[in-house]
Design a protein around this motif. Structure first.
Motif, PDB file in Angstrom:
ATOM      1  N   HIS A 162       0.826  -1.206   0.000  1.00 14.99           N
ATOM      2  CA  HIS A 162       0.000   0.000   0.000  1.00 14.99           C
ATOM      3  C   HIS A 162       0.865   1.262   0.000  1.00 14.99           C
ATOM      4  CE1 HIS A 162      -3.163  -2.777   1.837  1.00 14.99           C
ATOM      5  NE2 HIS A 162      -3.611  -2.442   0.643  1.00 14.99           N
ATOM      6  N   VAL A 163       1.987   1.192   0.682  1.00 18.01           N
ATOM      7  CA  VAL A 163       2.902   2.333   0.706  1.00 18.01           C
ATOM      8  C   VAL A 163       3.420   2.626  -0.698  1.00 18.01           C
ATOM      9  CG1 VAL A 163       5.136   3.148   1.547  1.00 18.01           C
ATOM     10  CG2 VAL A 163       3.588   1.952   3.095  1.00 18.01           C
ATOM     11  N   LEU A 164       3.837   1.587  -1.405  1.00 17.94           N
ATOM     12  CA  LEU A 164       4.354   1.765  -2.765  1.00 17.94           C
ATOM     13  C   LEU A 164       3.271   2.254  -3.714  1.00 17.94           C
ATOM     14  CD1 LEU A 164       6.597  -1.437  -3.051  1.00 17.94           C
ATOM     15  CD2 LEU A 164       7.333   0.921  -2.682  1.00 17.94           C
ATOM     16  N   LEU A 165       2.059   1.736  -3.565  1.00 14.97           N
ATOM     17  CA  LEU A 165       0.958   2.177  -4.416  1.00 14.97           C
ATOM     18  C   LEU A 165       0.633   3.647  -4.174  1.00 14.97           C
ATOM     19  CD1 LEU A 165      -1.461  -0.907  -4.231  1.00 14.97           C
ATOM     20  CD2 LEU A 165      -0.146  -0.134  -6.221  1.00 14.97           C
ATOM     21  N   HIS A 166       0.656   4.038  -2.926  1.00 19.40           N
ATOM     22  CA  HIS A 166       0.374   5.432  -2.587  1.00 19.40           C
ATOM     23  C   HIS A 166       1.457   6.346  -3.146  1.00 19.40           C
ATOM     24  CE1 HIS A 166      -2.295   7.992  -0.315  1.00 19.40           C
ATOM     25  NE2 HIS A 166      -1.264   8.643   0.195  1.00 19.40           N
TER      26      HIS A 166
ATOM     27  N   TYR B  79       4.800  22.298 -11.734  1.00 21.73           N
ATOM     28  CA  TYR B  79       5.386  22.014 -10.425  1.00 21.73           C
ATOM     29  C   TYR B  79       6.809  21.465 -10.554  1.00 21.73           C
ATOM     30  CZ  TYR B  79       6.384  19.475  -6.117  1.00 21.73           C
ATOM     31  OH  TYR B  79       6.994  18.993  -4.990  1.00 21.73           O
ATOM     32  N   TRP B  80       6.991  20.419 -11.389  1.00 17.28           N
ATOM     33  CA  TRP B  80       8.286  19.757 -11.378  1.00 17.28           C
ATOM     34  C   TRP B  80       9.353  20.459 -12.216  1.00 17.28           C
ATOM     35  CZ3 TRP B  80       9.907  18.084 -16.108  1.00 17.28           C
ATOM     36  CH2 TRP B  80       8.939  17.720 -17.060  1.00 17.28           C
ATOM     37  N   VAL B  81       8.948  21.245 -13.221  1.00 13.15           N
ATOM     38  CA  VAL B  81       9.957  21.968 -14.004  1.00 13.15           C
ATOM     39  C   VAL B  81      10.684  23.013 -13.148  1.00 13.15           C
ATOM     40  CG1 VAL B  81      10.309  23.555 -15.934  1.00 13.15           C
ATOM     41  CG2 VAL B  81       8.879  21.528 -16.233  1.00 13.15           C
TER      42      VAL B  81
ATOM     43  N   LEU C  50       7.789   8.551   1.012  1.00 11.52           N
ATOM     44  CA  LEU C  50       8.607   7.834   0.035  1.00 11.52           C
ATOM     45  C   LEU C  50       8.594   8.546  -1.303  1.00 11.52           C
ATOM     46  CD1 LEU C  50      10.284   5.328  -0.684  1.00 11.52           C
ATOM     47  CD2 LEU C  50       8.139   4.161  -1.235  1.00 11.52           C
ATOM     48  N   TYR C  51       7.446   9.040  -1.705  1.00 15.02           N
ATOM     49  CA  TYR C  51       7.332   9.786  -2.960  1.00 15.02           C
ATOM     50  C   TYR C  51       8.197  11.048  -2.923  1.00 15.02           C
ATOM     51  CZ  TYR C  51       5.319  13.904  -5.208  1.00 15.02           C
ATOM     52  OH  TYR C  51       5.164  15.111  -5.842  1.00 15.02           O
ATOM     53  N   VAL C  52       8.147  11.774  -1.802  1.00 12.96           N
ATOM     54  CA  VAL C  52       8.908  13.015  -1.680  1.00 12.96           C
ATOM     55  C   VAL C  52      10.406  12.737  -1.725  1.00 12.96           C
ATOM     56  CG1 VAL C  52       9.504  14.871  -0.078  1.00 12.96           C
ATOM     57  CG2 VAL C  52       7.121  14.310  -0.506  1.00 12.96           C
TER      58      VAL C  52
ATOM     59  N   HIS D  83       1.077   9.373  -6.171  1.00 11.43           N
ATOM     60  CA  HIS D  83       1.545  10.756  -6.065  1.00 11.43           C
ATOM     61  C   HIS D  83       2.528  11.087  -7.178  1.00 11.43           C
ATOM     62  CE1 HIS D  83      -0.367  12.123  -2.397  1.00 11.43           C
ATOM     63  NE2 HIS D  83      -0.037  10.996  -1.799  1.00 11.43           N
ATOM     64  N   LEU D  84       3.363  10.137  -7.546  1.00  7.16           N
ATOM     65  CA  LEU D  84       4.317  10.363  -8.620  1.00  7.16           C
ATOM     66  C   LEU D  84       3.609  10.605  -9.947  1.00  7.16           C
ATOM     67  CD1 LEU D  84       7.245  10.416  -9.592  1.00  7.16           C
ATOM     68  CD2 LEU D  84       7.125   7.936  -9.886  1.00  7.16           C
ATOM     69  N   ARG D  85       2.599   9.819 -10.232  1.00  3.85           N
ATOM     70  CA  ARG D  85       1.832  10.003 -11.462  1.00  3.85           C
ATOM     71  C   ARG D  85       1.126  11.349 -11.471  1.00  3.85           C
ATOM     72  NH1 ARG D  85      -1.093   4.119 -12.621  1.00  3.85           N
ATOM     73  NH2 ARG D  85       0.794   3.031 -13.363  1.00  3.85           N
ATOM     74  N   ASP D  86       0.588  11.733 -10.328  1.00  2.00           N
ATOM     75  CA  ASP D  86      -0.106  13.006 -10.230  1.00  2.00           C
ATOM     76  C   ASP D  86       0.855  14.160 -10.489  1.00  2.00           C
ATOM     77  OD1 ASP D  86      -2.412  14.580  -9.681  1.00  2.00           O
ATOM     78  OD2 ASP D  86      -1.619  15.011  -7.691  1.00  2.00           O
ATOM     79  N   THR D  87       2.052  14.070  -9.945  1.00  4.50           N
ATOM     80  CA  THR D  87       3.045  15.127 -10.132  1.00  4.50           C
ATOM     81  C   THR D  87       3.519  15.195 -11.577  1.00  4.50           C
ATOM     82  OG1 THR D  87       3.806  14.882  -7.856  1.00  4.50           O
ATOM     83  CG2 THR D  87       5.297  15.972  -9.387  1.00  4.50           C
TER      84      THR D  87
END
Length: 251
Positions: free
Chosen positions: A3-7, A21-23, A103-105, A11-15
């Motif tokens: 569940h941690v990896l899925l979450h 935001y990421w540029v 983890l995403y951050v 977030h990575l896909r959303d970003t």
């Protein structure tokens, strides 16, 4: 863990769908280093020191920006999203969501360092041996965990606009007083007496000590103890803010 990896992946896909935001997150460290860091790195090379002394504070500055400011703003914005209400009713522990977002951050931080490190390699005298790079970057990454918890605490406690304001104030204060902008010895004497208790100061000292570039020798137990204490405090604040938000919204 699944569940941690899925979450984190969500977030990575959303970003990835928000280049606005990421540029800037990738370009800002380059601009900042070009304006302030390159000259200092050149000066250090003249006296026989490598640019890792200068690049480390920039890595920490970039990491703090993502883990405190961006994370708090993201959490606060997600709370206003109707999808958040659906996530709250799922049989998923809050710890899994915390860990997934953290983890995403941390992963995003790794990506945000790439342009800065490439610029440093090709334009400065970086003298850190290649075998020490994993230790160097790993210390920066692990040291960012308490600040990620602080970002989540702010995001769950304040609305989006308030979260951004509070996060920016804390980010700038911690970065300045921690010695990321100017050396601690140039700060007023009254401030120098308390900076050793700040997480940003010990964060930088830990990273530099691990690669043998610290200017002062302190007991490792002190630095690790200070960071551990701040980690526990920020984790407690994040948990309390999450529970308060849950109580306000869902009774």
């Amino acid at each position: 863990m699944r569940h941690v990896l899925l979450h984190a992946r969500a977030h990575l896909r959303d970003t990835s769908r928000m280049p606005v935001y990421w540029v800037p997150a990738l370009l800002f460290p380059l601009v900042f280093f070009g304006l302030f860091g390159y000259t200092n790195a050149t000066s250090l090379a003249k006296i026989g020191l490598g640019s890792e002394y200068v690049i480390t504070p920039f890595l920490l500055f970039t990491t703090l920006n993502v883990t405190i400011v961006s994370l708090s703003a993201g959490v606060a914005a997600d709370r206003e999203n109707p999808w958040e209400q659906r996530l709250r009713v799922l049989p998923l522990p809050a710890l899994s969501r915390f860990a997934g977002r953290l983890l995403y951050v941390l992963g995003f931080n790794l990506v945000s360092w790439i342009p800065l490190l490439l610029l440093a390699v090709f334009t400065t005298d970086l003298r850190l041996p290649p075998e020490q790079w994993p230790i160097w970057l790993g210390a920066v990454l692990l040291g960012a965990i308490p600040f990620g918890l602080l970002g989540m605490a702010i995001g769950y406690r304040f609305p989006p606009q308030g979260a951004m304001t509070v996060a920016n104030i804390l980010f700038m204060l911690l970065a300045f007083l921690g010695g990321l902008f100017v050396p601690v010895k140039q700060l007023p004497a009254a401030i120098r007496d308390v900076v050793v208790f700040l997480p940003t100061h010990e964060y930088q000292h830990l990273v530099l000590s691990i690669i043998g570039r610290a200017d002062r020798i302190a007991a490792p137990t002190w630095t690790i103890g200070v960071l551990a204490a701040w980690t526990l405090l920020f984790a407690w604040l994040a948990r309390m803010a999450f529970r308060r938000d849950e109580g306000v919204r869902y009774g």
